[in-house]
Design a protein around this motif. Structure first.
Motif, PDB file in Angstrom:
ATOM      1  N   GLY A 256       4.842  14.539   4.923  1.00 51.48           N
ATOM      2  CA  GLY A 256       4.305  14.568   3.733  1.00 51.48           C
ATOM      3  C   GLY A 256       4.974  13.796   2.306  1.00 51.48           C
ATOM      4  N   GLU A 257       5.898  12.747   2.893  1.00 53.23           N
ATOM      5  CA  GLU A 257       6.612  11.849   2.143  1.00 53.23           C
ATOM      6  C   GLU A 257       5.708  10.634   1.942  1.00 53.23           C
ATOM      7  OE1 GLU A 257       9.308  12.447   0.074  1.00 53.23           O
ATOM      8  OE2 GLU A 257       9.335  14.561   1.246  1.00 53.23           O
ATOM      9  N   PRO A 258       5.720   9.823   0.687  1.00 52.70           N
ATOM     10  CA  PRO A 258       4.989   8.521   0.725  1.00 52.70           C
ATOM     11  C   PRO A 258       5.406   7.672   1.676  1.00 52.70           C
ATOM     12  CG  PRO A 258       5.666   9.378  -1.533  1.00 52.70           C
ATOM     13  CD  PRO A 258       6.366  10.185  -0.512  1.00 52.70           C
ATOM     14  N   PHE A 259       4.707   6.868   1.931  1.00 51.53           N
ATOM     15  CA  PHE A 259       4.971   5.648   3.047  1.00 51.53           C
ATOM     16  C   PHE A 259       4.541   4.374   2.197  1.00 51.53           C
ATOM     17  CE2 PHE A 259       4.464   2.667   6.549  1.00 51.53           C
ATOM     18  CZ  PHE A 259       5.422   3.275   7.457  1.00 51.53           C
ATOM     19  N   HIS A 260       5.467   3.622   2.292  1.00 47.56           N
ATOM     20  CA  HIS A 260       5.365   2.225   1.547  1.00 47.56           C
ATOM     21  C   HIS A 260       5.169   1.135   2.603  1.00 47.56           C
ATOM     22  CE1 HIS A 260       5.093   3.953  -2.666  1.00 47.56           C
ATOM     23  NE2 HIS A 260       6.266   4.628  -2.066  1.00 47.56           N
ATOM     24  N   THR A 261       4.531  -0.007   2.108  1.00 46.90           N
ATOM     25  CA  THR A 261       4.535  -1.213   3.173  1.00 46.90           C
ATOM     26  C   THR A 261       6.025  -1.735   3.530  1.00 46.90           C
ATOM     27  OG1 THR A 261       2.722  -2.001   1.818  1.00 46.90           O
ATOM     28  CG2 THR A 261       3.645  -3.409   3.314  1.00 46.90           C
TER      29      THR A 261
ATOM     30  N   LEU B 164       0.384   8.833  10.135  1.00 44.54           N
ATOM     31  CA  LEU B 164       0.273   8.276   8.731  1.00 44.54           C
ATOM     32  C   LEU B 164      -1.302   8.764   8.137  1.00 44.54           C
ATOM     33  CD1 LEU B 164       1.589   4.718   8.133  1.00 44.54           C
ATOM     34  CD2 LEU B 164       2.677   6.808   7.603  1.00 44.54           C
ATOM     35  N   THR B 165      -1.423   9.433   7.028  1.00 43.88           N
ATOM     36  CA  THR B 165      -2.669   9.643   6.508  1.00 43.88           C
ATOM     37  C   THR B 165      -2.612   9.308   5.185  1.00 43.88           C
ATOM     38  OG1 THR B 165      -4.529  11.416   6.405  1.00 43.88           O
ATOM     39  CG2 THR B 165      -1.947  11.963   5.909  1.00 43.88           C
ATOM     40  N   GLY B 166      -3.855   9.761   4.289  1.00 46.23           N
ATOM     41  CA  GLY B 166      -3.675   9.180   2.870  1.00 46.23           C
ATOM     42  C   GLY B 166      -5.075   9.280   2.318  1.00 46.23           C
ATOM     43  N   GLU B 167      -5.376   8.407   1.134  1.00 47.64           N
ATOM     44  CA  GLU B 167      -6.697   7.976   0.779  1.00 47.64           C
ATOM     45  C   GLU B 167      -7.133   7.375   1.499  1.00 47.64           C
ATOM     46  OE1 GLU B 167      -7.810   9.387  -2.032  1.00 47.64           O
ATOM     47  OE2 GLU B 167      -6.117  10.396  -2.301  1.00 47.64           O
TER      48      GLU B 167
ATOM     49  N   PHE C 292       0.851  -1.119   0.036  1.00 48.56           N
ATOM     50  CA  PHE C 292       0.038   0.055  -0.193  1.00 48.56           C
ATOM     51  C   PHE C 292       0.818   1.106  -0.054  1.00 48.56           C
ATOM     52  CE2 PHE C 292       0.843  -1.055   4.477  1.00 48.56           C
ATOM     53  CZ  PHE C 292       1.214   0.544   5.024  1.00 48.56           C
ATOM     54  N   GLU C 293       0.326   2.374  -0.347  1.00 44.67           N
ATOM     55  CA  GLU C 293       1.108   3.903  -0.246  1.00 44.67           C
ATOM     56  C   GLU C 293       0.198   4.482   0.461  1.00 44.67           C
ATOM     57  OE1 GLU C 293       2.212   7.346  -2.962  1.00 44.67           O
ATOM     58  OE2 GLU C 293       2.790   5.379  -3.571  1.00 44.67           O
ATOM     59  N   LEU C 294       0.512   5.091   1.743  1.00 40.96           N
ATOM     60  CA  LEU C 294       0.157   6.252   2.508  1.00 40.96           C
ATOM     61  C   LEU C 294       0.949   7.426   2.426  1.00 40.96           C
ATOM     62  CD1 LEU C 294      -1.449   4.449   5.372  1.00 40.96           C
ATOM     63  CD2 LEU C 294      -2.841   5.051   3.447  1.00 40.96           C
ATOM     64  N   LEU C 295       0.451   8.368   3.146  1.00 36.80           N
ATOM     65  CA  LEU C 295       1.412   9.688   3.394  1.00 36.80           C
ATOM     66  C   LEU C 295       1.713   9.860   4.721  1.00 36.80           C
ATOM     67  CD1 LEU C 295       1.833  12.143   1.490  1.00 36.80           C
ATOM     68  CD2 LEU C 295      -0.038  13.282   2.267  1.00 36.80           C
ATOM     69  N   SER C 296       3.340   9.946   4.902  1.00 38.49           N
ATOM     70  CA  SER C 296       3.564  10.270   6.397  1.00 38.49           C
ATOM     71  C   SER C 296       3.446  11.539   6.776  1.00 38.49           C
ATOM     72  CB  SER C 296       5.100   9.859   6.080  1.00 38.49           C
ATOM     73  OG  SER C 296       5.860  11.067   5.446  1.00 38.49           O
TER      74      SER C 296
ATOM     75  N   ARG D 226       1.069  15.591  12.118  1.00 33.77           N
ATOM     76  CA  ARG D 226       2.582  15.677  12.860  1.00 33.77           C
ATOM     77  C   ARG D 226       2.623  16.574  14.124  1.00 33.77           C
ATOM     78  NH1 ARG D 226       7.816  15.570  10.754  1.00 33.77           N
ATOM     79  NH2 ARG D 226       9.241  17.020  11.981  1.00 33.77           N
ATOM     80  N   ASP D 227       2.007  17.618  14.197  1.00 34.46           N
ATOM     81  CA  ASP D 227       1.947  18.077  15.414  1.00 34.46           C
ATOM     82  C   ASP D 227       1.110  17.563  16.732  1.00 34.46           C
ATOM     83  OD1 ASP D 227       3.111  20.491  14.129  1.00 34.46           O
ATOM     84  OD2 ASP D 227       1.201  21.446  13.648  1.00 34.46           O
ATOM     85  N   TYR D 228       0.186  16.706  16.258  1.00 32.24           N
ATOM     86  CA  TYR D 228      -0.753  15.964  17.163  1.00 32.24           C
ATOM     87  C   TYR D 228       0.093  14.898  17.610  1.00 32.24           C
ATOM     88  CZ  TYR D 228      -4.577  13.252  18.872  1.00 32.24           C
ATOM     89  OH  TYR D 228      -5.491  12.555  19.966  1.00 32.24           O
ATOM     90  N   VAL D 229       0.655  13.989  16.839  1.00 35.48           N
ATOM     91  CA  VAL D 229       1.489  12.830  17.543  1.00 35.48           C
ATOM     92  C   VAL D 229       2.622  13.244  18.145  1.00 35.48           C
ATOM     93  CG1 VAL D 229       0.343  11.230  15.880  1.00 35.48           C
ATOM     94  CG2 VAL D 229       2.671  12.359  15.398  1.00 35.48           C
TER      95      VAL D 229
END
Length: 227
Positions: A77-82, A156-159, A70-74, A143-146
């Motif tokens: 702002g960078e992509p985060f992959h499995t 992580l966020t994303g679609e 999968f691909e999410l968003l760190s 980011r600020d929250y965690v």
């Protein structure tokens, strides 16, 4: 004559004195070795059975589950992959920044757990919050929250559909709930998922979590993991 005999008996030859010294040194070294062995054993993780793990709030899967790509968003702002899950242990919690109670409580518990780990273990342990509310949880806000709970935590966020598929693989439910004022909240599972260094789903910690029990079970599962 008796005094002379006693003095002669008390006099030790250099060889005898050396023998006594060696005996004392060997005895001290033996005691030190036993003490060090005891302290080393005390420092080793206690290995728990599966039933003991469950009794302490951790459920270990019979067979670790491979996670689909999968691909999410760190939160940077960078992509985060499995593939980013491999090479270390990761604790994953699904939540959102507008959560009123469960999320801040769980993140505070995770911080307590994280602080209880030794420095080397912390370096090999990642804590991730995956947002179940990607519409509102943009990277900077996440980011600020965690980071409020711990500077080493990541978000992580994303679609939405990608997050939903990821959560389904880890058996974490969540659903959007409309509120009377026209706003909405999100109901979600409160378990914390453990992913092993192969990037596979290894276990989960049931809610409510206890930091000391999490440390106990986590150390046990790390000790018995064959990477």
């Amino acid at each position: 004559m008796d005094k002379l005999t006693t003095a002669a008996q008390n006099a030790k030859t250099p060889q005898q004195q050396r023998g006594i010294l060696i005996t004392v040194v060997v005895s001290v070294l033996f005691i030190c070795a036993v003490l060090l062995g005891f302290l080393h054993k005390m420092g080793q993780p206690r290995v728990l059975t599966d039933s003991e793990l469950r009794a302490n709030g951790a459920v270990k899967l019979t067979r670790p589950r491979i996670i689909d790509n999968f691909e999410l968003l760190s939160d940077s702002g960078e992509p985060f992959h499995t593939s980013a899950l491999a090479g270390h242990w990761t604790l994953v919690f699904f939540g959102f920044t507008h959560c009123p109670d469960v999320c801040p409580t769980t993140l505070a518990t995770l911080n307590q757990f994280y602080q209880m780990l030794d420095a080397d273990t912390r370096k090999q342990t990642d804590i991730l919050l995956v947002s179940v509310d990607p519409k509102r949880d943009r990277p900077q806000q996440l980011r600020d929250y965690v980071r409020y709970f711990n500077k080493d935590f990541r978000g992580l966020t994303g679609e939405f559909i990608t997050i939903k598929r990821f959560a389904n693989q880890l058996n974490v439910p969540f659903n959007k709930v409309p509120l009377d004022d026209g706003d909405y909240s999100v109901d979600h599972g409160a378990q914390i998922v453990l992913i092993n260094p192969r990037g596979h789903y290894q276990a989960f910690f049931k809610a409510p979590q206890d930091p000391a029990k999490m440390k106990l079970t986590y150390r046990s599962m790390r000790a018995t993991f064959s990477g």
